[in-house]
Write an enzyme that holds these catalytic residues in place. Structure first.
Site, PDB file in Angstrom:
ATOM      1  N   ASP A  92       0.847  -1.187   0.000  1.00  0.00           N
ATOM      2  CA  ASP A  92       0.000   0.000   0.000  1.00  0.00           C
ATOM      3  C   ASP A  92       0.885   1.240   0.000  1.00  0.00           C
ATOM      4  OD1 ASP A  92       0.948   0.245   2.556  1.00  0.00           O
ATOM      5  OD2 ASP A  92      -0.915  -0.303   3.533  1.00  0.00           O
ATOM      6  N   SER A  93       0.279   2.394  -0.124  1.00  0.00           N
ATOM      7  CA  SER A  93       1.058   3.624  -0.297  1.00  0.00           C
ATOM      8  C   SER A  93       1.556   4.204   1.014  1.00  0.00           C
ATOM      9  CB  SER A  93       0.197   4.676  -0.996  1.00  0.00           C
ATOM     10  OG  SER A  93      -0.858   5.091  -0.141  1.00  0.00           O
ATOM     11  N   GLY A  94       1.007   3.734   2.129  1.00  0.00           N
ATOM     12  CA  GLY A  94       1.293   4.344   3.423  1.00  0.00           C
ATOM     13  C   GLY A  94       0.278   5.391   3.808  1.00  0.00           C
ATOM     14  N   GLY A  95      -0.611   5.733   2.881  1.00  0.00           N
ATOM     15  CA  GLY A  95      -1.576   6.785   3.134  1.00  0.00           C
ATOM     16  C   GLY A  95      -2.505   6.508   4.290  1.00  0.00           C
ATOM     17  N   PHE A  96      -3.045   5.297   4.347  1.00  0.00           N
ATOM     18  CA  PHE A  96      -4.003   4.973   5.407  1.00  0.00           C
ATOM     19  C   PHE A  96      -3.364   5.131   6.779  1.00  0.00           C
ATOM     20  CE2 PHE A  96      -5.909   1.966   8.396  1.00  0.00           C
ATOM     21  CZ  PHE A  96      -7.238   2.354   8.342  1.00  0.00           C
ATOM     22  N   ASP A 266      -7.954  -7.414   1.003  1.00  0.00           N
ATOM     23  CA  ASP A 266      -6.981  -7.708   2.062  1.00  0.00           C
ATOM     24  C   ASP A 266      -7.524  -7.193   3.373  1.00  0.00           C
ATOM     25  OD1 ASP A 266      -5.191  -5.176   3.228  1.00  0.00           O
ATOM     26  OD2 ASP A 266      -6.333  -4.733   1.418  1.00  0.00           O
ATOM     27  N   CYS A 306      -7.275 -27.756   7.364  1.00  0.00           N
ATOM     28  CA  CYS A 306      -5.992 -27.111   7.654  1.00  0.00           C
ATOM     29  C   CYS A 306      -5.187 -27.931   8.665  1.00  0.00           C
ATOM     30  CB  CYS A 306      -6.209 -25.695   8.172  1.00  0.00           C
ATOM     31  SG  CYS A 306      -6.739 -25.597   9.906  1.00  0.00           S
ATOM     32  N   CYS A 309      -6.786 -28.012  12.214  1.00  0.00           N
ATOM     33  CA  CYS A 309      -7.978 -28.848  12.345  1.00  0.00           C
ATOM     34  C   CYS A 309      -7.657 -30.335  12.213  1.00  0.00           C
ATOM     35  CB  CYS A 309      -9.022 -28.439  11.308  1.00  0.00           C
ATOM     36  SG  CYS A 309      -9.836 -26.868  11.689  1.00  0.00           S
TER      37      CYS A 309
END
Length: 372
Positions: A92-96, A266, A306, A309
């Site tokens: 991601d861009s880091g914006g969030f 995601d 999995c 389990c």
């Protein structure tokens, strides 16, 4: 190298079946991407991620910029080599993360001035700086720098924020030089306002990115509002390019997103709740630390294959959490990620076989979700 192939569209919804090709392998869509914020999916080794079927993971530009820093990752030969992961990576861009520091940042047209959440030191990220960081990381898919506006917010605020995000997107596109190895996605914003979503989508599409993210949803609004805005937004997005809904990871949100034409999603949810002792099952969420599981020697989920389990009981997992053993977190994480990755594989199969809405209905009924 980047290619998206739209293989099929569902007959009963906007759900799509596709394939993305990158330098580090192919990704079948729709796909859920585990989040490896700091160059690791918490508690998981790369081989374990491959064993559960992870095709791509997400890492976080902001956190890697702060620690260990781009210089270290560059010396290591890029993020893939640094973390020993040879499949695709999206950053991601880091914006969030920057915009979540509401008390410690100042937004200007140039970029965002903020203080590190680690030591309070002064930092700055601009659209160009975000691209520079991601170019050094070497991820296969990178994001334009945007403002993830809060909810609720006024039409005036969102309008101003969305138009700045459009200007920043163009600056990111102009600055991005590693176009042969890294694919840049634009991010559509516009809050909960359909007119602003339409403007953002149309102008972002005019910039001709190779893929498009939908930001600013699942930020606290009710799910019916989220799905309404999402359904409206995807109508303005190209059929022949991937669509990525950011920050969505619960089963219902994933089903609703796929139904409205989303290809990628995601979220930290499955790994975060796993570390807190909550597991996803076909019968709904289980808080495994509860006393009711003390003598429950059945597996977590009879429909799950999995590692957890196949080998351990609810009673054992409860014991591990109650004595603070790290293995409990690991086993719950393996299960939750496998659960969602397997669910997405079943969703792809249902689109292929033209029974997506039927599969969704059956899943919701067993899980305990309400349906219209």
């Amino acid at each position: 190298m980047f290619k998206f192939e739209l293989l099929k569209t569902s007959k009963d919804s906007k759900a799509r079946l596709g394939k993305i090709t990158t330098n580090h392998g192919e990704i079948e869509t729709p796909i859920f991407m585990p989040v490896g914020t700091r160059a690791t999916v918490k508690t998981m080794t790369p081989d374990e991620l491959k064993d559960i079927g992870a095709q791509i993971i997400l890492s976080n530009t902001y956190h890697l910029f702060l620690r260990p820093g781009t210089e270290i990752i560059e010396k290591a030969g890029g993020l893939h080599k640094f973390m020993n992961w040879d499949k695709p990576i999206l950053t991601d861009s880091g914006g969030f993360q920057v915009f979540s520091l509401s008390d410690n940042r100042k937004i200007t047209e140039e970029g965002v001035h903020f203080r590190s959440h680690i030591d309070g030191s002064k930092m700055f990220i601009s659209p160009e700086k975000s691209i520079d960081i991601q170019n050094i990381l070497g991820s296969d898919i990178i994001m334009a720098f945007d403002e993830c506006a809060p909810y609720p917010a006024s039409h005036e605020y969102i309008d101003h924020s969305m138009r700045r995000t459009l200007r920043w997107a163009q600056r990111c596109k102009d600055h991005h030089k590693n176009v042969d190895n890294q694919t840049l996605f634009g991010i559509i914003q516009g809050g909960m306002y359909k007119d602003l979503r339409e403007i953002s989508a149309k102008e972002m599409v005019d910039m001709d990115f190779k893929g498009y993210s939908i930001g600013g949803l699942s930020v606290g609004e009710p799910i019916d509002l989220m799905t309404e805005i999402l359904d409206y937004t995807t109508d303005f997005m190209p059929e022949n390019k991937p669509r990525y809904l950011m920050g969505v990871g619960s089963p219902d949100y994933l089903f609703e997103a796929v139904e409205r034409g989303v290809d990628m999603a995601d979220c930290v949810l499955p790994t975060r709740i796993a570390r807190n002792g909550t597991v996803l099952t076909h019968q709904g969420r289980i808080p495994i630390k509860n006393a009711v599981y003390k003598e429950d020697f059945s597996r977590l989920d009879d429909e799950c294959d999995c590692y957890t389990c196949r080998n351990f009981s609810k009673a054992y997992l409860r014991h591990l959490f109650n004595v603070d053993e790290i293995l409990g977190m690991r086993l719950a994480t393996i299960h939750n990620l496998y659960f969602l990755i397997d669910m997405m594989e079943n969703i792809r199969e249902s689109i292929r076989g033209d029974y997506f809405l039927e599969y969704k209905k059956d899943f919701y009924k067993k899980y305990g979700y309400k349906q219209d």
